[in-house]
Design a protein around this motif. Structure first.
Motif, PDB file in Angstrom:
ATOM      1  N   ASN A   1       0.878  -1.163   0.000  1.00 41.63           N
ATOM      2  CA  ASN A   1       0.000   0.000   0.000  1.00 41.63           C
ATOM      3  C   ASN A   1       0.915   1.213   0.000  1.00 41.63           C
ATOM      4  O   ASN A   1       1.823   1.323   0.830  1.00 41.63           O
ATOM      5  CB  ASN A   1      -0.888  -0.002   1.247  1.00 41.63           C
ATOM      6  CG  ASN A   1      -1.738  -1.255   1.323  1.00 41.63           C
ATOM      7  OD1 ASN A   1      -2.499  -1.553   0.422  1.00 41.63           O
ATOM      8  ND2 ASN A   1      -1.603  -2.009   2.420  1.00 41.63           N
TER       9      ASN A   1
ATOM     10  N   GLU B   1      -1.914   5.884  -4.216  1.00 39.87           N
ATOM     11  CA  GLU B   1      -2.619   4.616  -4.101  1.00 39.87           C
ATOM     12  C   GLU B   1      -3.412   4.347  -5.391  1.00 39.87           C
ATOM     13  O   GLU B   1      -4.211   5.173  -5.825  1.00 39.87           O
ATOM     14  CB  GLU B   1      -3.567   4.649  -2.898  1.00 39.87           C
ATOM     15  CG  GLU B   1      -4.206   3.318  -2.583  1.00 39.87           C
ATOM     16  CD  GLU B   1      -3.180   2.238  -2.259  1.00 39.87           C
ATOM     17  OE1 GLU B   1      -3.453   1.071  -2.611  1.00 39.87           O
ATOM     18  OE2 GLU B   1      -2.125   2.543  -1.674  1.00 39.87           O
TER      19      GLU B   1
ATOM     20  N   GLU C   1      -3.970  -4.072   4.851  1.00 38.05           N
ATOM     21  CA  GLU C   1      -4.377  -2.668   4.723  1.00 38.05           C
ATOM     22  C   GLU C   1      -3.575  -1.715   5.589  1.00 38.05           C
ATOM     23  O   GLU C   1      -3.302  -0.581   5.191  1.00 38.05           O
ATOM     24  CB  GLU C   1      -5.866  -2.553   5.069  1.00 38.05           C
ATOM     25  CG  GLU C   1      -6.454  -1.189   4.790  1.00 38.05           C
ATOM     26  CD  GLU C   1      -7.951  -1.160   4.995  1.00 38.05           C
ATOM     27  OE1 GLU C   1      -8.503  -0.049   5.111  1.00 38.05           O
ATOM     28  OE2 GLU C   1      -8.567  -2.247   5.047  1.00 38.05           O
ATOM     29  N   ASP C   2      -3.179  -2.136   6.794  1.00 40.22           N
ATOM     30  CA  ASP C   2      -2.483  -1.219   7.692  1.00 40.22           C
ATOM     31  C   ASP C   2      -0.995  -1.083   7.383  1.00 40.22           C
ATOM     32  O   ASP C   2      -0.306  -0.265   7.976  1.00 40.22           O
ATOM     33  CB  ASP C   2      -2.667  -1.646   9.146  1.00 40.22           C
ATOM     34  CG  ASP C   2      -2.059  -3.021   9.419  1.00 40.22           C
ATOM     35  OD1 ASP C   2      -1.895  -3.807   8.461  1.00 40.22           O
ATOM     36  OD2 ASP C   2      -1.743  -3.307  10.591  1.00 40.22           O
TER      37      ASP C   2
END
Length: 234
Positions: A56, A63, A84-85
């Motif tokens: 990411n 993004e 995601e993190d």
């Protein structure tokens, strides 16, 4: 300032020519008009053996750039997406001998570093975490490894204590030519460097490198360096 697109295209073409002159097979992906930073493909993927780790992106405006790169690379390698993190830019990775130097920066967080480190160690490589100072964007901006045992680093950014336990030889580039510490090394001490940095050119020639220079001025205006423009897949 905003780069002139015609001049930037000329620099990119000269860059591709330099890669091919050193025996590198180059694939150029179609432009992404909605992503002005998309030419900096280094940030969109990290190769670890036969896997492409797709991060990411560290800045939210970037993004989405990964999609085109991921679709292309899925034709010849396994794709692994970060959770995601986890945030990471490929510009924070330097492959050095038998290990990966992994920078923690404003673009790469602890979660991203830990996720990538898992795959690196799984394939038998070591990882060295390096805190990237606020004076620079990425680790590769001020650090590169042109040959076994050697790191080129820019003065005033990374500390000797961060590198002396890792590298047998550190070649320091003057602070006012920091940009030139980003290089692309090949066998037999062949090296691609950015043009316009006479002190760096002299230092590296004295170290025995055979240099090819590329005018990167328009790319530099957009905070891009030599390695930013490529993902090396083998």
């Amino acid at each position: 300032r905003t780069p002139d697109p015609i001049e930037a295209q000329g620099s990119h073409e000269a860059y591709v020519t330099a890669l091919r002159a050193h025996g590198t097979e180059v694939t150029i992906l179609p432009e992404l008009p909605d992503f002005p930073d998309s030419c900096f493909v280094e940030d969109t993927a990290v190769m670890v053996q036969n896997k492409a780790i797709i991060p990411n992106m560290g800045h939210p405006t970037r993004e989405g750039e990964q999609q085109a790169v991921m679709e292309h690379m899925s034709n010849f390698t396994e794709i692994v997406r970060m959770p995601e993190d986890a945030k990471l830019d490929g510009g924070d990775i330097v492959f050095f001998d038998d290990r990966f130097l992994l920078g923690l920066s404003t673009r790469t967080n602890k979660e991203g570093a830990e996720f990538l480190s898992h795959f690196i160690k799984e394939d038998g490589y070591d990882v060295e975490l390096i805190q990237v100072p606020d004076t620079t964007l990425h680790l590769t901006t001020v650090c590169s490894s042109p040959r076994e045992g050697t790191i080129i680093a820019a003065e005033g950014h990374l500390k000797e204590s961060q590198l002396s336990q890792i590298a047998e030889e550190i070649i320091w580039i003057p602070n006012n030519e920091s940009y030139a510490s980003n290089t692309i090394g090949y066998s037999n001490d062949r090296l691609i460097i950015a043009a316009g940095f006479p002190k760096t050119k002299n230092i590296l020639q004295n170290e025995g490198f055979k240099l090819m220079s590329v005018d990167m001025e328009p790319i530099m205006q957009a905070d891009g360096s030599l390695t930013c423009l490529s993902v090396f897949t083998s």
